[in-house]
Write a protein that holds these residues in place. Structure first.
Motif, PDB file in Angstrom:
ATOM      1  N   ASP A 151     -65.625 -14.340  -6.573  1.00  0.00           N
ATOM      2  CA  ASP A 151     -66.200 -12.991  -6.536  1.00  0.00           C
ATOM      3  C   ASP A 151     -67.407 -12.925  -7.476  1.00  0.00           C
ATOM      4  O   ASP A 151     -67.267 -13.097  -8.692  1.00  0.00           O
ATOM      5  CB  ASP A 151     -65.147 -11.966  -6.959  1.00  0.00           C
ATOM      6  N   PRO A 152     -68.608 -12.685  -6.948  1.00  0.00           N
ATOM      7  CA  PRO A 152     -69.800 -12.700  -7.814  1.00  0.00           C
ATOM      8  C   PRO A 152     -69.815 -11.576  -8.839  1.00  0.00           C
ATOM      9  O   PRO A 152     -70.516 -11.679  -9.857  1.00  0.00           O
ATOM     10  CB  PRO A 152     -70.964 -12.560  -6.808  1.00  0.00           C
ATOM     11  N   GLU A 153     -69.078 -10.501  -8.608  1.00  0.00           N
ATOM     12  CA  GLU A 153     -69.076  -9.376  -9.540  1.00  0.00           C
ATOM     13  C   GLU A 153     -68.255  -9.668 -10.792  1.00  0.00           C
ATOM     14  O   GLU A 153     -68.432  -9.023 -11.820  1.00  0.00           O
ATOM     15  CB  GLU A 153     -68.540  -8.119  -8.850  1.00  0.00           C
ATOM     16  N   THR A 154     -67.318 -10.591 -10.700  1.00  0.00           N
ATOM     17  CA  THR A 154     -66.447 -10.867 -11.840  1.00  0.00           C
ATOM     18  C   THR A 154     -66.590 -12.290 -12.369  1.00  0.00           C
ATOM     19  O   THR A 154     -65.866 -12.673 -13.286  1.00  0.00           O
ATOM     20  CB  THR A 154     -64.973 -10.630 -11.446  1.00  0.00           C
ATOM     21  N   SER A 155     -67.497 -13.074 -11.817  1.00  0.00           N
ATOM     22  CA  SER A 155     -67.647 -14.472 -12.234  1.00  0.00           C
ATOM     23  C   SER A 155     -69.043 -14.715 -12.797  1.00  0.00           C
ATOM     24  O   SER A 155     -69.943 -13.887 -12.658  1.00  0.00           O
ATOM     25  CB  SER A 155     -67.389 -15.408 -11.050  1.00  0.00           C
ATOM     26  N   VAL A 166     -66.257 -28.229 -14.999  1.00  0.00           N
ATOM     27  CA  VAL A 166     -65.007 -27.543 -14.671  1.00  0.00           C
ATOM     28  C   VAL A 166     -65.272 -26.043 -14.603  1.00  0.00           C
ATOM     29  O   VAL A 166     -66.237 -25.532 -15.178  1.00  0.00           O
ATOM     30  CB  VAL A 166     -63.902 -27.834 -15.702  1.00  0.00           C
ATOM     31  N   ALA A 167     -64.389 -25.343 -13.886  1.00  0.00           N
ATOM     32  CA  ALA A 167     -64.406 -23.879 -13.831  1.00  0.00           C
ATOM     33  C   ALA A 167     -63.208 -23.368 -14.610  1.00  0.00           C
ATOM     34  O   ALA A 167     -62.081 -23.837 -14.391  1.00  0.00           O
ATOM     35  CB  ALA A 167     -64.348 -23.399 -12.380  1.00  0.00           C
ATOM     36  N   ILE A 168     -63.434 -22.458 -15.532  1.00  0.00           N
ATOM     37  CA  ILE A 168     -62.347 -21.971 -16.384  1.00  0.00           C
ATOM     38  C   ILE A 168     -62.193 -20.464 -16.218  1.00  0.00           C
ATOM     39  O   ILE A 168     -63.125 -19.757 -15.829  1.00  0.00           O
ATOM     40  CB  ILE A 168     -62.588 -22.315 -17.865  1.00  0.00           C
ATOM     41  N   GLY A 169     -60.981 -19.963 -16.514  1.00  0.00           N
ATOM     42  CA  GLY A 169     -60.729 -18.535 -16.456  1.00  0.00           C
ATOM     43  C   GLY A 169     -61.372 -17.802 -17.609  1.00  0.00           C
ATOM     44  O   GLY A 169     -61.621 -18.373 -18.680  1.00  0.00           O
ATOM     45  N   SER A 170     -61.630 -16.514 -17.394  1.00  0.00           N
ATOM     46  CA  SER A 170     -62.286 -15.721 -18.427  1.00  0.00           C
ATOM     47  C   SER A 170     -61.424 -15.604 -19.682  1.00  0.00           C
ATOM     48  O   SER A 170     -61.944 -15.484 -20.797  1.00  0.00           O
ATOM     49  CB  SER A 170     -62.619 -14.334 -17.881  1.00  0.00           C
ATOM     50  N   GLY A 171     -60.094 -15.635 -19.505  1.00  0.00           N
ATOM     51  CA  GLY A 171     -59.221 -15.575 -20.675  1.00  0.00           C
ATOM     52  C   GLY A 171     -59.343 -16.803 -21.543  1.00  0.00           C
ATOM     53  O   GLY A 171     -59.344 -16.715 -22.786  1.00  0.00           O
ATOM     54  N   SER A 212     -62.925 -14.593 -13.103  1.00  0.00           N
ATOM     55  CA  SER A 212     -61.896 -13.615 -13.460  1.00  0.00           C
ATOM     56  C   SER A 212     -61.171 -13.240 -12.180  1.00  0.00           C
ATOM     57  O   SER A 212     -61.716 -12.544 -11.320  1.00  0.00           O
ATOM     58  CB  SER A 212     -62.516 -12.376 -14.116  1.00  0.00           C
ATOM     59  N   ALA A 213     -59.925 -13.700 -12.058  1.00  0.00           N
ATOM     60  CA  ALA A 213     -59.152 -13.474 -10.839  1.00  0.00           C
ATOM     61  C   ALA A 213     -58.499 -12.107 -10.804  1.00  0.00           C
ATOM     62  O   ALA A 213     -57.889 -11.739  -9.796  1.00  0.00           O
ATOM     63  CB  ALA A 213     -58.076 -14.559 -10.696  1.00  0.00           C
ATOM     64  N   GLY A 214     -58.613 -11.342 -11.894  1.00  0.00           N
ATOM     65  CA  GLY A 214     -57.977 -10.029 -11.930  1.00  0.00           C
ATOM     66  C   GLY A 214     -56.522 -10.076 -12.342  1.00  0.00           C
ATOM     67  O   GLY A 214     -55.849  -9.054 -12.364  1.00  0.00           O
ATOM     68  N   ARG A 215     -56.032 -11.242 -12.659  1.00  0.00           N
ATOM     69  CA  ARG A 215     -54.640 -11.430 -13.088  1.00  0.00           C
ATOM     70  C   ARG A 215     -54.656 -12.129 -14.443  1.00  0.00           C
ATOM     71  O   ARG A 215     -55.214 -13.216 -14.596  1.00  0.00           O
ATOM     72  CB  ARG A 215     -53.869 -12.231 -12.062  1.00  0.00           C
ATOM     73  N   TYR A 216     -54.007 -11.528 -15.428  1.00  0.00           N
ATOM     74  CA  TYR A 216     -54.141 -11.968 -16.812  1.00  0.00           C
ATOM     75  C   TYR A 216     -53.705 -13.415 -16.997  1.00  0.00           C
ATOM     76  O   TYR A 216     -54.419 -14.219 -17.610  1.00  0.00           O
ATOM     77  CB  TYR A 216     -53.324 -11.045 -17.718  1.00  0.00           C
ATOM     78  N   GLU A 217     -52.507 -13.778 -16.473  1.00  0.00           N
ATOM     79  CA  GLU A 217     -52.008 -15.134 -16.722  1.00  0.00           C
ATOM     80  C   GLU A 217     -52.842 -16.199 -16.027  1.00  0.00           C
ATOM     81  O   GLU A 217     -52.917 -17.337 -16.506  1.00  0.00           O
ATOM     82  CB  GLU A 217     -50.537 -15.253 -16.297  1.00  0.00           C
ATOM     83  N   VAL A 218     -53.470 -15.864 -14.903  1.00  0.00           N
ATOM     84  CA  VAL A 218     -54.343 -16.824 -14.231  1.00  0.00           C
ATOM     85  C   VAL A 218     -55.615 -17.032 -15.046  1.00  0.00           C
ATOM     86  O   VAL A 218     -56.041 -18.174 -15.284  1.00  0.00           O
ATOM     87  CB  VAL A 218     -54.683 -16.355 -12.802  1.00  0.00           C
ATOM     88  N   ARG A 385     -48.885  -5.861 -18.192  1.00  0.00           N
ATOM     89  CA  ARG A 385     -48.838  -5.478 -16.777  1.00  0.00           C
ATOM     90  C   ARG A 385     -49.254  -6.601 -15.836  1.00  0.00           C
ATOM     91  O   ARG A 385     -48.897  -6.594 -14.674  1.00  0.00           O
ATOM     92  CB  ARG A 385     -49.738  -4.276 -16.526  1.00  0.00           C
ATOM     93  N   GLY A 386     -50.036  -7.555 -16.324  1.00  0.00           N
ATOM     94  CA  GLY A 386     -50.457  -8.671 -15.484  1.00  0.00           C
ATOM     95  C   GLY A 386     -51.782  -8.443 -14.783  1.00  0.00           C
ATOM     96  O   GLY A 386     -52.461  -9.405 -14.431  1.00  0.00           O
ATOM     97  N   ILE A 387     -52.183  -7.192 -14.546  1.00  0.00           N
ATOM     98  CA  ILE A 387     -53.455  -6.886 -13.907  1.00  0.00           C
ATOM     99  C   ILE A 387     -54.269  -6.010 -14.842  1.00  0.00           C
ATOM    100  O   ILE A 387     -53.736  -5.393 -15.763  1.00  0.00           O
ATOM    101  CB  ILE A 387     -53.263  -6.197 -12.531  1.00  0.00           C
ATOM    102  N   TYR A 388     -55.579  -5.941 -14.578  1.00  0.00           N
ATOM    103  CA  TYR A 388     -56.490  -5.291 -15.518  1.00  0.00           C
ATOM    104  C   TYR A 388     -56.678  -3.799 -15.285  1.00  0.00           C
ATOM    105  O   TYR A 388     -57.193  -3.103 -16.147  1.00  0.00           O
ATOM    106  CB  TYR A 388     -57.865  -5.979 -15.455  1.00  0.00           C
TER     107      TYR A 388
END
Length: 433
Positions: A151-155, A166-171, A212-218, A385-388
């Protein structure tokens, strides 16, 4: 002469006149206003709650399906016995000819895409900080097919550079204070064999993409690595750990379990997203039912106030009832007049509740943002909650359920005082007038 048909115009006119009458004239009581407001608030709460619960479930599922396979096919672990010592080792199953298996699985009706995958656990370190992470070895085409990842809006970054980093999560980026172009060191215990056992494998990679997948643990635990590099890094040359499978109807993913097992052959096992999150989804469904019952009780309590208000109205209008009966109105007509008085209250309260509930549901994001600002982020914690975000999903079926419940309860509780008015003796009603 034929009798007027039920719910004639004059019955509506009399009922509406009683509702508009001032308190001094024996009209609408304070209890009726309380019941109207109570019904409106109950319906508002019911609609807003159902919308938020539906939105939470939809967002939760979307974050799962947007960054994960619908099903994964893998081989059962193998038991290997050392002939010299007699020790038995259990090693994870590997898929040897993974390209051929992926092709066979892709031919199953309803399967939209398949992709081989290499997985491994690592310790990611940078800037004197460390965090546990899970590496997914995938091809560039497979990564591009994940809507929540690209998603270009969150990446940030360019996927075209994925093959050299490598590609890493925002967390992870936040925890390790990493940005595009920085180096992250990955440490794996599954290193090369030595005379004294396996050694640690360490290698640094450039961060070419942050998602940013929108899921905290990911976002806090996942790293994507090119497939060939992951095979080399985790000693998986020529093999894959899993085959990711995507289907055209993820809600019915269990329907593909049998065909996938048959196509994959002996020793294959299947694990889908419902197996992983089924208990949580079941808990959400149960919570939805419980919330609906609790809020239905609140609407019922508000509706019961209609009974109190109508009883007071019948008592105040005893003289009018006697006059109407002597003029020729039947018991049925009197019953319908006072039934309409209560029904008007229920209908008006329900309409007001629907308007307020829809307005509240449409602005829940702004409300939660304001609460988060006031509580410094304490109102909604993604790590819990797992989601943002807390979205709302207004559905016609949920609104219909709330309206049907409110009107049904309002009409039912109106029958008793309306019957009492209809059975009033006109002689007794006029005796002391």
């Amino acid at each position: 002469m034929a009798s007027p048909r039920p719910f004639s115009r004059y019955e509506f006119m009399i009922a509406w006149r009683y509702l508009r009458a001032r308190r001094s004239e024996g009209g609408v009581s304070v209890m009726t206003w309380i019941s109207l407001i109570g019904i409106a608030l109950g319906v508002m709460a019911l609609i807003a709650t159902l919308a938020v619960r539906s939105g939470f479930r939809a967002e939760f599922i979307d974050t799962i399906l947007g960054a994960n396979a619908h099903s994964t096919v893998y081989m059962a672990p193998q038991r290997i016995e050392n002939e010299l010592t007699g020790d038995v080792y259990v090693v994870p199953g590997k898929i040897q000819d993974y390209d051929a298996m992926a092709t066979v699985l892709a031919q199953i009706p309803g399967v939209t895409r398949t992709a081989p995958l290499v997985k491994g656990q690592v310790m990611a370190t940078a800037n004197d900080r460390s965090i546990g992470a899970e590496v997914f070895g995938v091809t560039l085409d497979s990564l591009k097919a994940m809507p929540r990842i690209v998603d270009p809006e969150t990446s940030a970054g360019d996927l075209g550079e994925f093959d050299r980093g490598v590609a890493i999560g925002s967390g992870i980026a936040r925890e390790l204070n990493l940005g595009l172009g920085d180096m992250v060191r990955l440490v794996s215990p599954d290193g090369p064999n030595t005379p004294v056992g396996k050694s640690l494998r360490m290698k640094a990679y450039e961060v070419t993409y942050i998602f940013s997948a929108g899921r905290y643990e990911v976002d806090r635990s996942r790293i994507y690595m090119p497939m060939a590099e992951a095979q080399s890094y985790f000693n998986r040359e020529g093999v894959a750990d899993e085959i990711e499978v995507f289907v055209d109807d993820p809600e019915r993913v269990h329907d593909w379990t049998g065909p996938l097992l048959s196509a994959a052959g002996q020793g294959a096992q299947v694990w889908n997203w419902r197996d992983a999150s089924g208990s949580y989804l079941a808990a959400l469904d149960m919570e939805d039912d419980v919330m609906f019952v609790i809020l239905s009780v609140l609407v019922l309590i508000a509706s019961m106030n209609i009974t109190s208000g109508l009883i007071m109205l019948v008592k105040n209008k005893g003289r009018d009832i006697g006059i109407l009966r002597t003029m020729g109105l039947t018991e049925g007509a009197i019953l319908r007049v006072f039934f309409l008085c209560g029904a008007f209250t229920g209908v008006i309260g329900t309409i007001a509740g629907v308007i307020l509930g829809v307005a509240l549901a449409l602005n829940v994001d702004n409300i939660m943002a304001g609460l988060n600002a006031l509580t410094n982020g304490g109102a909604w914690q993604p790590e819990v909650r797992g989601i943002y975000r807390l979205p709302a999903d207004l559905r016609a079926w949920d609104i219909f359920r709330a309206v049907a419940l409110s009107l049904s309860l309002s009409f039912i509780v109106t029958i008793f005082p309306a019957r009492r008015a209809a059975r009033m003796n006109p002689v007794e009603a006029l005796r002391y007038e």
